[in-house]
Design an enzyme around this catalytic site. Sequence first.
Site, PDB file in Angstrom:
ATOM      1  CG  HIS A   1      -1.928  -1.009   1.064  1.00 59.11           C
ATOM      2  ND1 HIS A   1      -2.589  -1.668   2.209  1.00 59.11           N
ATOM      3  CD2 HIS A   1      -2.763  -1.486  -0.041  1.00 59.11           C
ATOM      4  CE1 HIS A   1      -3.714  -2.570   1.694  1.00 59.11           C
ATOM      5  NE2 HIS A   1      -3.495  -2.413   0.485  1.00 59.11           N
TER       6      HIS A   1
ATOM      7  N   GLY B   1      -2.988  -2.170  -7.982  1.00 62.82           N
ATOM      8  CA  GLY B   1      -4.005  -2.922  -7.081  1.00 62.82           C
ATOM      9  C   GLY B   1      -5.455  -2.330  -7.194  1.00 62.82           C
TER      10      GLY B   1
ATOM     11  CG  ASP C   1      -4.694  -6.212  -4.874  1.00 62.39           C
ATOM     12  OD1 ASP C   1      -3.191  -5.862  -4.797  1.00 62.39           O
ATOM     13  OD2 ASP C   1      -5.245  -5.080  -4.255  1.00 62.39           O
TER      14      ASP C   1
ATOM     15  CG  ASP D   1      -1.443   2.179   5.824  1.00 64.38           C
ATOM     16  OD1 ASP D   1      -1.611   1.934   7.030  1.00 64.38           O
ATOM     17  OD2 ASP D   1      -1.691   3.215   5.392  1.00 64.38           O
TER      18      ASP D   1
ATOM     19  CG  HIS E   1      -7.915  -1.989  -3.641  1.00 66.21           C
ATOM     20  ND1 HIS E   1      -7.409  -0.782  -3.118  1.00 66.21           N
ATOM     21  CD2 HIS E   1      -6.805  -2.958  -3.381  1.00 66.21           C
ATOM     22  CE1 HIS E   1      -5.945  -0.947  -2.840  1.00 66.21           C
ATOM     23  NE2 HIS E   1      -5.783  -2.309  -3.018  1.00 66.21           N
TER      24      HIS E   1
ATOM     25  CG  ASP F   1     -10.480  -6.054  -5.597  1.00 62.65           C
ATOM     26  OD1 ASP F   1     -11.399  -7.015  -5.550  1.00 62.65           O
ATOM     27  OD2 ASP F   1     -10.145  -5.075  -6.276  1.00 62.65           O
TER      28      ASP F   1
ATOM     29  NE  ARG G   1     -12.353 -15.969  -0.374  1.00 58.57           N
ATOM     30  CZ  ARG G   1     -12.603 -14.749  -0.712  1.00 58.57           C
ATOM     31  NH1 ARG G   1     -12.721 -13.651   0.423  1.00 58.57           N
ATOM     32  NH2 ARG G   1     -12.959 -14.363  -1.760  1.00 58.57           N
TER      33      ARG G   1
END
Length: 133
Positions: free
Chosen positions: A8, A55, A60, A80, A87, A90, A96
């Site tokens: 980030h 991203g 991402d 961060d 997002h 995402d 996950r």
Amino acid sequence: MNIALIAHDKKKDDLIRFVLAYKPIFSEHQLFATGTTGKRIQEETKLPVHRFKSGPLGGDQEIGSYIANDKMDLVLFFRDPLTAQPHEPDVSALIRLCDVYTVPLATNMGTAEVLVKGLERGDIEWRSLQKED
């Protein structure tokens, strides 16, 4: 091994310093990154980096696709946690997917250091063996 590098905005400088500190290790692997992060890594470390989109613009998700298709072996995502990300769904999906597909993931410098030192020792070679099955 294929390594994804994501950061980030407020963590990009930390990731650049981290890659510079472990440049000899990273130079032995294929690096992938989201847009601006990848550009900065290339410019400041002179390492080759395959760059995906930014991203928030789908980068991402592109890395997530690599994870789902067994094309990514390690993800270092300097997040961060104190700044809202537009997002965030995402980001959550990417994390996950690492869990679903057993891809080692670090979301901070402390864990990233453990993984990179393990990578240097060969502790993550099981990823290569898993692909052969």
